[in-house]
Motif scaffolding. Structure first.
Motif, PDB file in Angstrom:
ATOM      1  N   UNK A  39       1.099  -1.678  -0.011  1.00 31.68           N
ATOM      2  CA  UNK A  39      -0.027   0.082  -0.071  1.00 31.68           C
ATOM      3  C   UNK A  39       0.927   1.289  -0.137  1.00 31.68           C
ATOM      4  N   UNK A  40       0.882   1.623  -0.582  1.00 31.52           N
ATOM      5  CA  UNK A  40       1.035   3.613  -0.969  1.00 31.52           C
ATOM      6  C   UNK A  40       0.227   4.451  -0.377  1.00 31.52           C
ATOM      7  N   UNK A  41       0.544   5.675   0.142  1.00 33.91           N
ATOM      8  CA  UNK A  41      -0.719   6.344   1.053  1.00 33.91           C
ATOM      9  C   UNK A  41       0.356   7.300   0.527  1.00 33.91           C
ATOM     10  N   UNK A  42      -0.729   8.813   0.811  1.00 33.99           N
ATOM     11  CA  UNK A  42      -0.430  10.027   0.216  1.00 33.99           C
ATOM     12  C   UNK A  42      -0.972  10.829   1.328  1.00 33.99           C
ATOM     13  N   UNK A  43      -0.744  12.572   1.300  1.00 32.69           N
ATOM     14  CA  UNK A  43      -1.963  12.881   1.893  1.00 32.69           C
ATOM     15  C   UNK A  43      -0.605  14.524   2.218  1.00 32.69           C
ATOM     16  N   UNK A  44      -2.183  15.395   2.476  1.00 34.90           N
ATOM     17  CA  UNK A  44      -0.996  17.474   2.048  1.00 34.90           C
ATOM     18  C   UNK A  44      -1.271  17.985   4.294  1.00 34.90           C
ATOM     19  N   UNK A  45      -0.595  17.991   4.582  1.00 36.65           N
ATOM     20  CA  UNK A  45      -0.836  18.452   6.311  1.00 36.65           C
ATOM     21  C   UNK A  45      -1.529  17.273   6.843  1.00 36.65           C
ATOM     22  N   UNK A  46      -2.423  18.344   7.551  1.00 31.84           N
ATOM     23  CA  UNK A  46      -3.602  16.972   8.430  1.00 31.84           C
ATOM     24  C   UNK A  46      -3.278  15.463   7.848  1.00 31.84           C
ATOM     25  N   UNK A  47      -3.960  15.393   6.655  1.00 31.93           N
ATOM     26  CA  UNK A  47      -4.282  14.361   5.666  1.00 31.93           C
ATOM     27  C   UNK A  47      -2.564  13.333   6.251  1.00 31.93           C
ATOM     28  N   UNK A  48      -1.307  14.521   5.855  1.00 27.77           N
ATOM     29  CA  UNK A  48      -0.076  13.733   6.046  1.00 27.77           C
ATOM     30  C   UNK A  48       0.096  12.802   7.114  1.00 27.77           C
ATOM     31  N   UNK A  49      -0.537  13.548   8.420  1.00 30.15           N
ATOM     32  CA  UNK A  49      -0.282  12.687   9.374  1.00 30.15           C
ATOM     33  C   UNK A  49      -1.117  11.751   9.370  1.00 30.15           C
ATOM     34  N   UNK A  50      -2.120  12.116   9.187  1.00 25.78           N
ATOM     35  CA  UNK A  50      -3.093  11.229   9.456  1.00 25.78           C
ATOM     36  C   UNK A  50      -2.661   9.997   7.962  1.00 25.78           C
ATOM     37  N   UNK A  51      -1.816   9.485   7.151  1.00 31.31           N
ATOM     38  CA  UNK A  51      -1.355   8.535   6.106  1.00 31.31           C
ATOM     39  C   UNK A  51      -0.284   8.069   7.182  1.00 31.31           C
ATOM     40  N   UNK A  52       0.780   8.843   7.628  1.00 33.40           N
ATOM     41  CA  UNK A  52       1.587   7.770   8.740  1.00 33.40           C
ATOM     42  C   UNK A  52       0.467   7.457  10.080  1.00 33.40           C
ATOM     43  N   UNK A  53      -0.875   7.685  11.026  1.00 35.13           N
ATOM     44  CA  UNK A  53      -0.732   7.362  11.637  1.00 35.13           C
ATOM     45  C   UNK A  53      -0.899   6.134  10.818  1.00 35.13           C
ATOM     46  N   UNK A  54      -1.939   5.914   9.652  1.00 31.41           N
ATOM     47  CA  UNK A  54      -1.948   4.779   8.899  1.00 31.41           C
ATOM     48  C   UNK A  54      -1.177   3.471   8.879  1.00 31.41           C
TER      49      UNK A  54
END
Length: 205
Positions: A39-54
């Motif tokens: 799985x690759x994951x991407x997002x910006x700002x708060x969504x990038x933090x969520x990506x790390x969390x996932x």
């Protein structure tokens, strides 16, 4: 429907319209992992933090310790195997600092995630893109690239889904329109997905 999703919907009735798509996301990721994909994951700002969390919930035990199986213990030896946990491979694309900063300096920033998907993604892998608006350009271009390479595309967004709705094989649209409220609903959604996957792959240990 997986019990973890049923539990989520019982606790958060506002997410009831998303239940089927959440299950589709679990099914798609189960298929990816069973085929040996990542799985690759991407997002910006708060969504990038969520990506790390996932990624953190997938790469080590979440609600279970995920002991290694007998074949892994034999390869590693008892001492090392006892200290490790089984994992589902997940790569948060924003965490690759050197290539990301090189791309930002040398190239068009909007295509940074797309470049990483092109370089790291293979047919049979999956991309999860988070965007509260659904219109983040770099996430959209990553989705387009993923589809061209044969990855399964999953989006986690807000009520409209934005541009990602048409690009994602599965688009989970939580029923909010304000950024912080969308983010507050994203967390229990991806927790439920991670818990379901953990139980599917490691529940018998």
């Amino acid at each position: 429907m997986h019990a973890r999703i049923e539990e989520l919907l019982a606790c958060r009735p506002v997410l009831a319209p998303c239940g089927e798509d959440i299950q589709h996301a679990v099914d798609a990721l189960e298929k990816t992992y069973r085929a040996g994909g990542k799985l690759l994951l991407c997002g910006n700002g708060g969504s990038a933090a969520d990506v790390d969390h996932i990624s953190g919930e997938l790469l080590k035990g979440f609600c279970s310790k995920r002991p290694l199986d007998a074949a892994a213990r034999e390869r590693l030896g008892d001492e090392l195997a006892a200290k490790l946990q089984d994992a589902l491979p997940a790569i948060p694309l924003h965490s690759l600092g050197a290539i990301n900063t090189a791309w930002l300096n040398d190239c068009d920033p909007y295509y940074g995630y797309a470049q990483l998907v092109w370089g790291l993604g293979n047919a049979g892998d999956a991309l999860l893109g988070l965007s509260t608006s659904g219109n983040s350009k770099n996430v959209r271009f990553a989705m387009e690239t993923a589809k061209a390479k044969g990855l399964t595309t999953i989006a986690l967004s807000g009520a409209t889904g934005g541009a990602l709705k048409a690009l994602a094989d599965v688009c989970i649209r939580v029923p909010e329109t304000e950024t912080f409220k969308i983010q507050e609903l994203h967390l229990p959604v991806y927790h439920a997905i991670c818990l379901a996957l953990e139980e599917i792959f490691f529940g018998d240990r």
